[in-house]
Scaffold this active site. Sequence first.
Site: not given
Ligand code: DGY
Length: 328
Positions: A239, A268, A287
Amino acid sequence: MNKKPVLVYGRLTDDQLAALSRDFELTRFSGTDLANDPAFHEALKDAHGLVGGASLSVTSELLNMAPKLEAIASISVGVDNYPIDELTRRGILLCNTPDVLTETTADTGFLLIMATARRAVELAEFIKRGDWKTSINEAQFGSDVHGKTLGMVGFGRIGAAIARRGALGFGMKILYSNASPKPELETELGAERRELDALLAEADFVCVTVPLTEDTEKLIGAREFSLMKPSAIFVNIARGKVVDEPALIAALKNGEIRAAGLDVFEQEPLPKDSPLPHMNNVVALPHIGSATTETRNAMAQRAVDNITLALKGQRPINLVNEDAWRNT
Ligand code: DGY
């Protein structure tokens, strides 16, 4: 018997929607600002279940609008956008989608390792600009991946899957920093556990896979970048908020580290004025960790299975807040 209302704001296939609507009364939402959408607020009043991705932050305000809510099936493994303790207090089950996305997300991690080390995006742009006029020389050389040291910050399922690619496919030495030791991975991959600072100083590639929590927010900042080798490549597929982004930008500009591969950002979608995607030593992706058709379908199916079980009073496959289940 009346079907329980379920709000769907994530991508499900037509078959999954059809299956879910046999058991529940579905309302679909697709807006980008759902948190402020009056129609969504209205629908929350009767909702028993939510099915959606990580882009909606489920706040106390939204929960106050949903007095009948029993379960949320997130189409993600990460659950940093949910107030877990509060959900537990309210007796609302939170389900996620681990396992089904591990290998795809690990592929993305390794893609970033390879693309940054071999400068794939920068050199593809070099050709596009028409700059390839003679044989390439030192100015375009990258660095090897095979045989190097890969430092995993976080060694859960996805971290282990990236390390497996590195150790078994590329002969890399694996270091890891993790709250608990992982003896089975030490045996399998020859991985060695280090304190974070020692790992940062030793690794050629530093790859972050920890979940975002109060403890990991801004885990990697100016001090941590200063510990890394000037030749180090930093990869984040966890993250964005795990990293102090201005400190990362400074470290990349000052040559404190060589490059970064980033799939996640503090904000994001990435704001237009972010310098990161314009930097030659950065590979920035929107992402896409788990974003393949096969894996997103599998995640959506897991969310459908989780919400179906939860709303029928059965234990969902992936439950984040066990205490909410125990108290039902
Ligand atoms: C997750 O599954 O956490 C991915 O990062 C998509 O948000």
